[in-house]
Motif scaffolding. Sequence first.
Motif, PDB file in Angstrom:
ATOM      1  N   TYR A  14       0.825  -1.206   0.000  1.00 27.23           N
ATOM      2  CA  TYR A  14       0.000   0.000   0.000  1.00 27.23           C
ATOM      3  C   TYR A  14       0.867   1.267   0.000  1.00 27.23           C
ATOM      4  O   TYR A  14       0.497   2.280  -0.594  1.00 27.23           O
ATOM      5  N   THR A  97     -13.901   2.826  -1.536  1.00 28.33           N
ATOM      6  CA  THR A  97     -12.503   2.697  -1.968  1.00 28.33           C
ATOM      7  C   THR A  97     -12.239   3.546  -3.194  1.00 28.33           C
ATOM      8  O   THR A  97     -11.142   4.094  -3.353  1.00 28.33           O
ATOM      9  N   THR A 100     -12.043   7.106  -2.019  1.00 25.42           N
ATOM     10  CA  THR A 100     -10.744   7.273  -1.365  1.00 25.42           C
ATOM     11  C   THR A 100      -9.635   7.444  -2.392  1.00 25.42           C
ATOM     12  O   THR A 100      -8.805   8.357  -2.280  1.00 25.42           O
ATOM     13  N   TYR A 104      -7.682  10.930  -2.772  1.00 31.01           N
ATOM     14  CA  TYR A 104      -6.290  10.782  -2.326  1.00 31.01           C
ATOM     15  C   TYR A 104      -5.322  11.036  -3.479  1.00 31.01           C
ATOM     16  O   TYR A 104      -4.354  11.797  -3.339  1.00 31.01           O
ATOM     17  N   LEU A 120      -3.886  10.871   5.079  1.00 29.37           N
ATOM     18  CA  LEU A 120      -4.707   9.665   4.927  1.00 29.37           C
ATOM     19  C   LEU A 120      -4.734   8.858   6.220  1.00 29.37           C
ATOM     20  O   LEU A 120      -5.760   8.265   6.568  1.00 29.37           O
ATOM     21  N   TYR A 183     -11.890   6.517   3.660  1.00 31.57           N
ATOM     22  CA  TYR A 183     -11.260   5.246   4.027  1.00 31.57           C
ATOM     23  C   TYR A 183     -11.818   4.732   5.350  1.00 31.57           C
ATOM     24  O   TYR A 183     -11.986   3.523   5.536  1.00 31.57           O
TER      25      TYR A 183
END
Length: 322
Positions: A14, A97, A100, A104, A120, A183
Amino acid sequence: MKYYLSVLAGAMSYGILSTIVVLAYGQGYQLGEVVGTQLITGFILSWMLALYTRFRAKRKAQAAGGQAKVASASPSQVFTRLTWKQRLMLMAAGTPTVITGLVYYQSLRYIPASLAIILLFQFTWISVLIQAISKRQRPDKITFLTLFILFGGTLLAAGFLEQGISKLSGLGIALGLMAAVSYSLFVLFSGKAVPSGHPAFRSAWMVTGGLILLCILFPPTFLFNGLIWSQLLIFGLLLGFFGAFIPPVLFAIGVPHIGGDMAGILGAVELPVAVLLSSIVLHEHVSALQWFGVVIVLIGVALPELYKMRARRSRSTPVYSG
């Protein structure tokens, strides 16, 4: 040890994403193209894994049942089929998701990747706040201490004390915090959406829901204008592999054996990996004070989990009286 390494590697995957996105932006690709190729790759890989998992389980069931049962065996006997209501629930749970990823990745246009990942990570206290409001329950003392540590560490890690908030993009900061909220919602919804379903199929249906939403917001014109066969395909494969495929697989392997508390602690390695890559690959300046802030944030993330583990051990330790 291999289960700890599995979760650790999943979290590190990630941490790679923000650096890949910034490199893709540097080649002139747009937000919808970057997220679109990532989700398409994740969609294909997730369904390949789900179908392979079903096929493998069916073969094992047939082998265990003997030749007399081979003819009557079916995938529905190996896996409990999800109803369309359950599938729609999973698809809905997967949509945060996409939100996000969109906000992001968009924040990376305005603020450094090292700052974006720190923002985040505010999902840790935002999740606590959402749960406290929904349950109308006041957080305990350890939670308040954790929030205080996270807030102080964020001020240092984000460089607010050195640069001042006026020198940073307000829009970028807002987008980073929106990603944290989204998230947090994903973490809350995904755990409650059809928990009895097989992890491989739960993941596949959630990715499917996210892909449908993204295609509505950003029609995938790159699939038809030839852009997919450029460097965009490479970025999409990397993002899909490290973002939508590898972490769920590794977490599914490791988390059941080490427990959710330890997985939460190890999962925090995403933060230093992202900051380190942004410093080395993207040449972003990260001061010693900011690194100190990163360490404090990691302590804040690990503190409540360590406290729970210690409390369980104290309860399980027998007390002898003379």
